[in-house]
Write a protein that holds these residues in place. Sequence first.
Motif, PDB file in Angstrom:
ATOM      1  N   SER A 164       0.833  -1.196   0.000  1.00  0.00           N
ATOM      2  CA  SER A 164       0.000   0.000   0.000  1.00  0.00           C
ATOM      3  C   SER A 164       0.869   1.248   0.000  1.00  0.00           C
ATOM      4  N   VAL A 165       0.214   2.409   0.057  1.00  0.00           N
ATOM      5  CA  VAL A 165       0.927   3.684   0.179  1.00  0.00           C
ATOM      6  C   VAL A 165       0.239   4.490   1.268  1.00  0.00           C
ATOM      7  N   GLY A 166       0.858   5.600   1.664  1.00  0.00           N
ATOM      8  CA  GLY A 166       0.313   6.409   2.736  1.00  0.00           C
ATOM      9  C   GLY A 166      -1.034   7.018   2.375  1.00  0.00           C
ATOM     10  N   PRO A 176      -1.438  12.314  -5.934  1.00  0.00           N
ATOM     11  CA  PRO A 176      -0.508  12.397  -7.084  1.00  0.00           C
ATOM     12  C   PRO A 176       0.909  12.784  -6.653  1.00  0.00           C
ATOM     13  N   THR A 177       1.013  13.689  -5.679  1.00  0.00           N
ATOM     14  CA  THR A 177       2.344  14.083  -5.193  1.00  0.00           C
ATOM     15  C   THR A 177       3.048  12.903  -4.536  1.00  0.00           C
ATOM     16  N   LEU A 178       2.282  12.119  -3.779  1.00  0.00           N
ATOM     17  CA  LEU A 178       2.860  10.947  -3.110  1.00  0.00           C
ATOM     18  C   LEU A 178       3.390   9.941  -4.123  1.00  0.00           C
ATOM     19  N   ILE A 179       2.596   9.645  -5.139  1.00  0.00           N
ATOM     20  CA  ILE A 179       3.026   8.671  -6.153  1.00  0.00           C
ATOM     21  C   ILE A 179       4.270   9.185  -6.886  1.00  0.00           C
ATOM     22  N   ASN A 212       2.878  -3.807  -5.749  1.00  0.00           N
ATOM     23  CA  ASN A 212       2.039  -2.858  -5.039  1.00  0.00           C
ATOM     24  C   ASN A 212       0.982  -2.287  -5.995  1.00  0.00           C
ATOM     25  N   PRO A 213      -0.311  -2.520  -5.714  1.00  0.00           N
ATOM     26  CA  PRO A 213      -1.349  -2.099  -6.680  1.00  0.00           C
ATOM     27  C   PRO A 213      -1.365  -0.600  -6.937  1.00  0.00           C
ATOM     28  N   THR A 216       1.530  -0.368  -9.621  1.00  0.00           N
ATOM     29  CA  THR A 216       1.378  -1.103 -10.876  1.00  0.00           C
ATOM     30  C   THR A 216       0.200  -0.581 -11.684  1.00  0.00           C
ATOM     31  N   GLY A 217      -0.590   0.315 -11.087  1.00  0.00           N
ATOM     32  CA  GLY A 217      -1.736   0.878 -11.792  1.00  0.00           C
ATOM     33  C   GLY A 217      -3.013   0.102 -11.596  1.00  0.00           C
ATOM     34  N   GLU A 218      -2.979  -0.898 -10.719  1.00  0.00           N
ATOM     35  CA  GLU A 218      -4.194  -1.693 -10.493  1.00  0.00           C
ATOM     36  C   GLU A 218      -5.127  -1.061  -9.474  1.00  0.00           C
ATOM     37  N   ALA A 219      -4.620  -0.104  -8.689  1.00  0.00           N
ATOM     38  CA  ALA A 219      -5.490   0.500  -7.663  1.00  0.00           C
ATOM     39  C   ALA A 219      -6.086   1.814  -8.179  1.00  0.00           C
TER      40      ALA A 219
END
Length: 219
Positions: A164-166, A176-179, A212-213, A216-219
């Motif tokens: 996951s991510v924050g 978007p900034t996080l990614i 990580n979804p 990878t663009g899956e989320a």
Amino acid sequence: MNQTPSPARAVIVPVTPLQQNCTLLWCEATRRAVVVDPGGDVDKIQAAIAQADVTVEKIWLTHGHVDHVGGADELREALGVAIEGPHIADQFLLGNVVSSGAMFGLTGVRNFTPDRWLADGDRVSVGELTFNVLHCPGHSPGSVVFYSPLMRFALVGDVLFNGSVGRTDLPGGSHPTLITSITTKLLPLGDDIGFICGHGPGSSFGQERLNNPFLTGEA
Ligand SMILES: [Zn+2]
Ligand SMILES: [Zn+2]
């Protein structure tokens, strides 16, 4: 075969009801240690320091959220050491630790100012270990990552998790900034970089890049 022993060791102390991974990390050569993100439960952190039998010389903060910083001022006072980090963009959070603690039911926390704000490209050290500071906004505006090229290891706070991510719904957050932070600052460091994150099990950048979804663009 000659195997170089790892120059560092780390112990994770889960603190607060949010089970934040406060990390006690030390230089094996000098037994000098840093406490990363003492979010609370300072007695538990002190017990881990005594158990490891190391001398803490610094406190490092990855970002200003209460579960990461709630015990920082108390621990600074108890140990007589300096607080380094996060980036000054999280100053507004450190001035509101008490009120955000109340929102999450965390008491005994304090507002404070660190001894040193960190910026992208800075270096921090403990014992003979040196970490590079990467400013990685998105989860919070002032989030930083501590990265050791030598050990192929990073402390990423809540920027990136195993799978996951924050979250980015808190004040100053931006998905978007996080990614962008993750894909332009962390992943290029190499698939082999292992990390400890703010919550849950750690992973490696390669594992996350591939699975990580959110990456990878899956989320
Ligand atoms: Zn956070
Ligand atoms: Zn957190």
